[in-house]
Write a protein that holds these residues in place. Structure first.
Motif, mmCIF file in Angstrom:
data_model
loop_
_atom_site.group_PDB
_atom_site.id
_atom_site.type_symbol
_atom_site.label_atom_id
_atom_site.label_comp_id
_atom_site.label_asym_id
_atom_site.label_seq_id
_atom_site.Cartn_x
_atom_site.Cartn_y
_atom_site.Cartn_z
ATOM 1 N N ARG A 22 34.906 38.828 6.440
ATOM 2 C CA ARG A 22 33.543 39.128 6.019
ATOM 3 C C ARG A 22 32.520 38.650 7.027
ATOM 4 O O ARG A 22 32.835 37.922 7.941
ATOM 5 C CB ARG A 22 33.268 38.496 4.662
ATOM 6 C CG ARG A 22 33.314 36.988 4.699
ATOM 7 C CD ARG A 22 33.103 36.343 3.366
ATOM 8 N NE ARG A 22 31.755 36.505 2.948
ATOM 9 C CZ ARG A 22 31.415 37.075 1.794
ATOM 10 N NH1 ARG A 22 32.306 37.511 0.977
ATOM 11 N NH2 ARG A 22 30.164 37.199 1.454
ATOM 12 N N SER A 76 30.604 52.721 -3.728
ATOM 13 C CA SER A 76 31.912 52.241 -4.179
ATOM 14 C C SER A 76 33.036 52.664 -3.235
ATOM 15 O O SER A 76 34.172 52.200 -3.376
ATOM 16 C CB SER A 76 32.212 52.748 -5.594
ATOM 17 O OG SER A 76 32.535 54.125 -5.594
ATOM 18 N N GLN A 77 32.739 53.511 -2.270
ATOM 19 C CA GLN A 77 33.737 53.996 -1.314
ATOM 20 C C GLN A 77 33.704 53.249 0.008
ATOM 21 O O GLN A 77 34.572 53.462 0.857
ATOM 22 C CB GLN A 77 33.517 55.497 -1.053
ATOM 23 C CG GLN A 77 33.493 56.358 -2.301
ATOM 24 C CD GLN A 77 34.760 56.253 -3.116
ATOM 25 O OE1 GLN A 77 35.850 56.486 -2.608
ATOM 26 N NE2 GLN A 77 34.618 55.880 -4.381
ATOM 27 N N GLY A 103 33.464 49.635 2.453
ATOM 28 C CA GLY A 103 33.878 48.242 2.419
ATOM 29 C C GLY A 103 35.313 48.063 1.960
ATOM 30 O O GLY A 103 36.111 48.987 1.936
ATOM 31 N N VAL A 104 35.605 46.843 1.566
ATOM 32 C CA VAL A 104 36.946 46.428 1.180
ATOM 33 C C VAL A 104 36.974 46.173 -0.317
ATOM 34 O O VAL A 104 36.101 45.480 -0.856
ATOM 35 C CB VAL A 104 37.338 45.133 1.941
ATOM 36 C CG1 VAL A 104 38.705 44.639 1.527
ATOM 37 C CG2 VAL A 104 37.274 45.369 3.436
ATOM 38 N N ASN A 105 37.978 46.712 -1.000
ATOM 39 C CA ASN A 105 38.151 46.503 -2.433
ATOM 40 C C ASN A 105 38.494 45.031 -2.701
ATOM 41 O O ASN A 105 39.241 44.420 -1.938
ATOM 42 C CB ASN A 105 39.265 47.405 -2.960
ATOM 43 C CG ASN A 105 39.317 47.428 -4.453
ATOM 44 O OD1 ASN A 105 38.288 47.509 -5.117
ATOM 45 N ND2 ASN A 105 40.508 47.356 -4.996
ATOM 46 N N ASP A 123 28.601 40.235 -2.408
ATOM 47 C CA ASP A 123 29.519 41.354 -2.672
ATOM 48 C C ASP A 123 28.884 42.318 -3.677
ATOM 49 O O ASP A 123 28.056 41.923 -4.498
ATOM 50 C CB ASP A 123 30.857 40.848 -3.228
ATOM 51 C CG ASP A 123 31.677 40.094 -2.188
ATOM 52 O OD1 ASP A 123 31.492 40.343 -0.973
ATOM 53 O OD2 ASP A 123 32.506 39.261 -2.597
ATOM 54 N N ARG A 127 33.310 45.498 -4.136
ATOM 55 C CA ARG A 127 33.541 45.807 -2.736
ATOM 56 C C ARG A 127 32.826 44.767 -1.873
ATOM 57 O O ARG A 127 31.749 44.290 -2.230
ATOM 58 C CB ARG A 127 32.976 47.188 -2.376
ATOM 59 C CG ARG A 127 33.448 48.340 -3.215
ATOM 60 C CD ARG A 127 34.869 48.692 -3.051
ATOM 61 N NE ARG A 127 35.109 49.366 -1.785
ATOM 62 C CZ ARG A 127 36.263 49.934 -1.485
ATOM 63 N NH1 ARG A 127 37.260 49.905 -2.336
ATOM 64 N NH2 ARG A 127 36.434 50.527 -0.332
ATOM 65 N N ARG A 128 33.430 44.468 -0.757
ATOM 66 C CA ARG A 128 32.806 43.610 0.249
ATOM 67 C C ARG A 128 32.451 44.490 1.418
ATOM 68 O O ARG A 128 33.313 45.140 2.008
ATOM 69 C CB ARG A 128 33.755 42.493 0.673
ATOM 70 C CG ARG A 128 33.152 41.573 1.715
ATOM 71 C CD ARG A 128 33.950 40.294 1.841
ATOM 72 N NE ARG A 128 33.903 39.569 0.577
ATOM 73 C CZ ARG A 128 34.886 38.789 0.131
ATOM 74 N NH1 ARG A 128 35.990 38.642 0.840
ATOM 75 N NH2 ARG A 128 34.761 38.168 -1.022
ATOM 76 N N VAL A 129 31.169 44.527 1.727
ATOM 77 C CA VAL A 129 30.679 45.375 2.804
ATOM 78 C C VAL A 129 30.217 44.481 3.943
ATOM 79 O O VAL A 129 29.389 43.600 3.744
ATOM 80 C CB VAL A 129 29.486 46.242 2.324
ATOM 81 C CG1 VAL A 129 29.007 47.142 3.434
ATOM 82 C CG2 VAL A 129 29.878 47.057 1.104
ATOM 83 N N ASN A 184 32.974 47.040 8.580
ATOM 84 C CA ASN A 184 33.579 48.093 7.761
ATOM 85 C C ASN A 184 33.123 49.466 8.193
ATOM 86 O O ASN A 184 32.054 49.796 8.386
ATOM 87 C CB ASN A 184 33.230 47.913 6.277
ATOM 88 C CG ASN A 184 33.828 46.624 5.712
ATOM 89 O OD1 ASN A 184 33.153 45.901 5.037
ATOM 90 N ND2 ASN A 184 35.077 46.348 6.022
#
Length: 172
Positions: free
Chosen positions: A42, A100-101, A103-105, A115, A166-168, A172
């Protein structure tokens, strides 16, 4: 000059909001001190804490459908987009579903301040988005007639509608 009852009620609400914001900020700062300030997956801890702090600083900004400015109000995704652009210089997609699409789930136990958290509020997955601030709380622009607020994810309403997180980061 006596304060009218309606003015007293408005003042009381404003003080309660400021008190909740101060307590949330304190909890966030304590959490930031207790967690490492770096992680390979991150942006730096300072950057993401800045996201959460800036988001909370917009408390009491009114909700406005389609809104994307502090002057005129925000809807949920306009709020998140504004915060990320003004803290990290990142341009996120406009809708919560599109966000929601990216970054990382994340699993719930992985959440850190900054987040994105998503909810099904319109019988449609990922129809609402907020920014996690720590202590199972998130800041968001909830709905018409309300303003940006910090809310507990433990509340039945939000717990039953949680879709994920999600972590943006700039990577990413």
């Amino acid at each position: 000059m006596a304060i009218l009852p309606l003015q007293m009620q408005a003042l009381y609400r404003k003080l309660r909001t400021m008190q909740r914001l101060a307590l949330t900020l304190l909890a966030l700062l304590l959490a930031a001190c207790a967690t490492p300030s770096h992680s390979p997956e991150r942006a730096s801890g300072g950057d993401t804490n800045e996201v959460a702090l800036y988001a909370m600083s917009l408390a009491d900004t009114p909700y406005r459908y389609g809104g994307n400015s502090a002057e005129n109000g925000f809807d949920c995704s306009g709020f998140v987009q504004h915060v990320y652009l003004n803290t990290l210089g990142m341009k996120l997609p406009r809708t919560s579903h599109e966000m929601s699409q990216v970054g990382v789930n994340l699993e719930t136990g992985q959440l850190r301040p900054g987040d994105l958290v998503f909810f099904n509020t319109r019988k449609k997955p990922f129809s609402h988005v907020g920014i996690y601030v720590g202590e199972e709380r998130f800041v968001h622009s909830p709905s018409s007639g309300r303003a940006i607020m910090v809310t507990s994810m433990r509340e039945d309403y939000w717990r039953s509608r949680y879709n994920g997180a999600r972590r943006v980061t700039s990577a990413n």
